[in-house]
Design an enzyme around this catalytic site. Sequence first.
Site, PDB file in Angstrom:
ATOM      1  N   TYR A 194      -0.980 -62.350  47.879  1.00 17.64           N
ATOM      2  CA  TYR A 194      -0.191 -61.772  48.684  1.00 17.64           C
ATOM      3  C   TYR A 194       0.741 -60.781  47.993  1.00 17.64           C
ATOM      4  O   TYR A 194       1.032 -59.390  48.487  1.00 17.64           O
ATOM      5  CB  TYR A 194       0.833 -62.708  49.275  1.00 17.64           C
ATOM      6  CG  TYR A 194       1.812 -62.361  50.386  1.00 17.64           C
ATOM      7  CD1 TYR A 194       1.738 -62.115  51.653  1.00 17.64           C
ATOM      8  CD2 TYR A 194       3.496 -61.946  49.851  1.00 17.64           C
ATOM      9  CE1 TYR A 194       2.639 -61.584  52.465  1.00 17.64           C
ATOM     10  CE2 TYR A 194       4.224 -61.840  50.753  1.00 17.64           C
ATOM     11  CZ  TYR A 194       3.903 -61.647  52.196  1.00 17.64           C
ATOM     12  OH  TYR A 194       4.790 -60.999  52.938  1.00 17.64           O
ATOM     13  N   SER A 246       6.475 -56.087  51.902  1.00 21.27           N
ATOM     14  CA  SER A 246       7.315 -57.152  51.677  1.00 21.27           C
ATOM     15  C   SER A 246       8.148 -57.035  50.440  1.00 21.27           C
ATOM     16  O   SER A 246       7.857 -56.203  49.386  1.00 21.27           O
ATOM     17  CB  SER A 246       6.775 -58.371  51.455  1.00 21.27           C
ATOM     18  OG  SER A 246       7.302 -59.646  51.118  1.00 21.27           O
TER      19      SER A 246
END
Length: 261
Positions: free
Chosen positions: A164, A150
């Site tokens: 995350y 990401s």
Amino acid sequence: MALDFFSLKGRVALVTGGSRGIGKMIAAGFIAQGAKVYISSRKPAACDETAAELSKDGGECISLPQDVSTVEGCKALAERLVALEPKLDILVNNAGAAWGADFDEFPESGWDKVVNLNLKSPFFLTQALHGALSAAAEEDKPAKVINIASIDGIRLNPQETYSYHASKAGLIYLTRRMAARLIRDGINVTAIAPGAFASEMNRVARDHGEEIAKRIPSRRIGRDEDMACAAIYLASRAGDYVVGETIAVDGGVALASVGVG
């Protein structure tokens, strides 16, 4: 006869988290280029439904539902896949999770769930499928492992998504470490760092795409074909000489250090 650098005809792929979102985008792209694609997710009904949908126009998509959040789950999926396909050309480690909470309230469960699925599982699933990937590798046609990271592993977003951020940053560096080892077996390991794509995980982009687009240099959120094309590039002959790299597919967000909420 000219070589089709982006063809995936005759190749077998496994995409985790393939029943929706980015995984589904990648699976659809692979099928369009001629690959036989197995998709996995922890929800059997959703996995079966997507496999049927992606097979409608003559493509070959097979459902292999499995929770890969544990090492045992990774091994179970690998065993099921190898029972059907002794050789695996392409593995896409896409299954992932996110969790947001205030720093003082961030729970251990939000740490373990995200880090286990986003960081630990790609390693242990690749380990479990090492033999099948090695078997598919040829001198002029490496097998491929594509980890889905990401842009939150490259730069911070405004949200308090501690596990995350950590997991995706770790996955980018894990990609390099795995690439350095597996290249000797004819396996290329790379990663994609998506930006804002409409999905169940990124509901902000899904529900407020026009507003998010204003903060993206390319002035739009990602489309299905943007993700599919990046994955096809890495999976095909076109990406054979790319090793250990992470490609940001984000419309310029990470490069410009523009936060996208």
